[in-house]
Design an enzyme around this catalytic site. Structure first.
Site, PDB file in Angstrom:
ATOM      1  N   CYS A  26       0.833  -1.019   0.011  1.00  0.00           N
ATOM      2  CA  CYS A  26       0.157  -0.041   0.006  1.00  0.00           C
ATOM      3  C   CYS A  26       0.954   1.196  -0.176  1.00  0.00           C
ATOM      4  CB  CYS A  26      -0.882  -0.065   1.097  1.00  0.00           C
ATOM      5  SG  CYS A  26      -0.126  -0.154   2.848  1.00  0.00           S
ATOM      6  N   HIS A 547      22.415  -7.338  24.423  1.00  0.00           N
ATOM      7  CA  HIS A 547      21.680  -8.552  23.794  1.00  0.00           C
ATOM      8  C   HIS A 547      22.832  -9.557  23.708  1.00  0.00           C
ATOM      9  CE1 HIS A 547      20.436 -10.769  20.066  1.00  0.00           C
ATOM     10  NE2 HIS A 547      19.412  -9.975  20.249  1.00  0.00           N
TER      11      HIS A 547
END
Length: 625
Positions: A26, A547
């Site tokens: 879109c 992380h």
């Protein structure tokens, strides 16, 4: 930006070509129909430079990119043919609710047509301006030719929707388009002159105008998809090439004319009348709801439910729904402009807010604002709601309508009527959002005194003229090592989200001990359910991500043991997570652990330690404002 590389990365991170059933786009999103969304590396996608966020809605896996989505889509589709999305429940075996499937079919059918509808709507807006200024006559040949360009997509919408619905429902899209075309063919439309005397094999046919209609073709093509499958089951393959479409047309065109068309038209009229009645009961309340909450309806994909109603309303004189919803768009732009004015010291944020403000005003594309600013800075959420509700209430009370399908931007103003009221409404939404953002800010202020890790150093700086000196504050914040191990530059980390610096600045550590401690005094703001990553915010407002390992999210929490939870206050050196480094390595994963400064309250310089080995609680990074 390298659109080709970005496209290849996205395909890889959604699980590869073999995991993709279909793809459309879109204005700002790539909309994937995945066989198994669990194979998609959502975390890596969201960290990828150029990707705003990832949304799962209506059975679609949506990667939000922004206004350059068409270029990325084109690169992905080179030498590939995924087709369009088919309903997830059919294509991938996933169970989805009826409502989700309906929304997915609607969005998948309208998405390919949005550029054509928006472009045509802007032509109609331009013609309105030219005639109002007296620069062009509404009877001139030039006007009529341009008017044809602006009206065609809406007049022939049953044909175009037939094609996109056929693709979506896995039926022959061109036969589906012909079904829509038959309802507009001159021989058929000429029967309207006969009034009530039209029949098919003695069965009465109720004649009506199907141009610009939506619901009749939705119903007809949904039935056609079932008929197409049935005919293919009972007809020999050697005869299917001509016999299946021939019988399908002979069945569906008369049925559409006799039953599905009139029924669909009735459904559309009933829904439009219901919406009109609700707005008539309280235009102000309707405007508050639509203007205040349309931003979040878009986030969850619920706005697609209004699209068929909007098209139906435009065909009969104008749509009040989108007029009220437009206030939400200008509230979002106002928030972005407010952040642009207020974030004077943060050049990165100021650039983002400024560029998205311009894109919103000129093009009506605001998803980068929603995902990049509104959902990032939660403090502005009530501002968007209040400002959007204000403009929506004005448009609702005075019955403003949108007369052509357009994106809500400043160039589309002429298609709203009464125009003056609409301008006042969107100006109020924009001004209120900007003012409230300037007054209340866009992020929570840090309470209390500065922490011990923030030091103030006085230096003397000579004045240009006087001989006196002036004290200048140089603030710095120390980030201590959360891990014991070997220092590795981020550029050597085997993950582009970290190695490119897209996530932020910092260092990586190869742990020699399986524990993580707090690098600062602050709060645990995020803790992944798998325990492999943790986010903290220092008392000075700096956000830090730790992380543990690369792609260790795939371990699904195995070998990780968090000892804190989200919302916990921690002191520098407090134990956060224990992990079994040997088991993680044995499972085939790297244990290199990036320690990243993802966000600071002010623009800072990050100075890294020059040590090759580091112990926990030793200085790792120094931030200087």
């Amino acid at each position: 930006m390298d659109h080709k590389k970005m496209g290849e990365d996205i395909v890889r991170l959604v699980g590869g070509e073999e995991n993709i059933n279909g793809l459309v786009h879109c204005a700002t999103r790539l909309r994937f129909d995945l066989k198994d969304s669990r194979k998609a590396e959502r975390e890596a996608l969201e960290k990828h430079e150029g990707i705003i966020t990832v949304v799962e809605s209506g059975g679609q896996f949506q990667v939000v990119i922004g206004s350059h989505v068409a270029y990325v889509y084109a690169e992905i589709m080179k030498n590939r043919d995924f087709g369009s999305n088919s309903p997830a429940s059919e294509s991938s075996g996933k169970k989805t609710s009826v409502i989700s499937t309906i929304f997915e079919v609607i969005s998948g059918s309208f998405s390919p047509l949005i550029p054509a509808m928006a472009g045509s709507g802007m032509i109609k807006a331009l013609l309105t301006v030219l005639t109002l200024l007296g620069w062009m006559s509404a009877t001139s040949d030039t006007y009529l030719i341009l008017s044809a360009a602006g009206n065609a997509v809406f007049y022939f919408l049953p044909i175009l929707l037939g094609i996109t619905l056929g693709i979506k429902l896995k039926a022959n899209p061109y036969v589906a388009g012909v079904i829509g075309a038959a309802l507009m063919e001159p021989n058929f439309t000429g029967l309207m002159d006969k009034g009530a005397d039209v029949s098919f094999l003695g069965i009465p046919v109720v004649m009506m105008n199907y141009s610009a209609s939506v619901f009749p073709i939705f119903i007809s093509i949904s039935i056609y998809a079932l008929v197409d499958k049935f005919l293919k089951k009972i007809i020999l393959k050697d005869l299917q090439l001509f016999l299946v479409p021939m019988l399908a047309l002979m069945i569906m065109v008369p049925l559409s004319a006799m039953a599905f068309g009139p029924f669909g038209t009735g459904v559309g009229d009933w829904i439009s009348s219901g919406v009109t009645w609700l707005i008539g009961v309280s235009g102000i309340l309707s405007g508050i709801v639509l203007g205040g909450f349309m931003t979040f309806m878009v986030v969850f994909g619920l706005h697609w439910g209004f699209t068929p109603i909007t098209i139906q309303n435009i065909g009969v004189g104008g749509d009040p729904i989108e007029a009220m919803a437009a206030a939400a768009v200008f509230a979002q732009i106002g928030v972005a402009f407010g952040i642009f004015l207020k974030a004077r010291k943060d050049k990165t944020l100021r650039t983002l807010a400024g560029s998205t403000s311009i894109t919103g005003l000129l093009a009506g594309v605001t998803e980068p604002i929603v995902y990049g600013l509104v959902l990032r800075y939660k403090r502005v959420i009530p501002i968007v709601i209040i400002a959007g509700a204000l403009g929506g209430a004005i448009n609702g009370h005075f019955g403003v309508k949108m007369t052509a399908y357009v994106f809500h931007n400043i160039f589309a103003i002429p298609v709203y009527t009464p125009t003056l009221v609409y301008v006042i409404a969107i100006a109020c939404s924009f001004a209120a959002a900007t003012a409230l953002t300037l007054i209340f800010g866009y992020e929570s202020k840090v309470k209390g005194e500065a922490p011990e890790t923030v030091e103030s150093v006085k230096t003397a700086e000579p004045e240009p003229v006087a001989t006196a000196t002036k004290a200048v504050d140089i603030k710095k914040e120390t980030i201590y090592s959360p891990i014991t191990g070997r220092i590795i530059p981020l550029s050597q980390v085997n993950d582009s989200a970290f190695s490119t610096g897209a996530m932020g600045k910092g260092l990586a550590i190869e742990p020699s001990v399986g524990e993580v401690v707090a690098p600062i005094d602050g709060v645990v703001t995020s803790l992944f359910p798998t325990g492999h990553a943790i986010g903290l915010t220092s008392n000075a407002g700096t956000e830090i991500l730790i992380h543990i390992g690369i792609n260790t999210v795939a371990l699904k929490g195995k070998h990780f043991n968090p000892v804190v939870k989200e919302g916990d206050s921690v002191k520098q050196g407090d134990l956060l997570i224990q992990f079994d480094r040997e088991q993680i390595i044995e499972a085939g994963y790297e244990i290199v652990t990036p320690v990243i400064v993802t966000l600071t309250k002010h623009k800072v310089d990050v100075f890294e330690t020059n040590q090759e080995q580091i112990q926990k609680n030793e200085v790792l990074l120094t931030l200087v404002v």
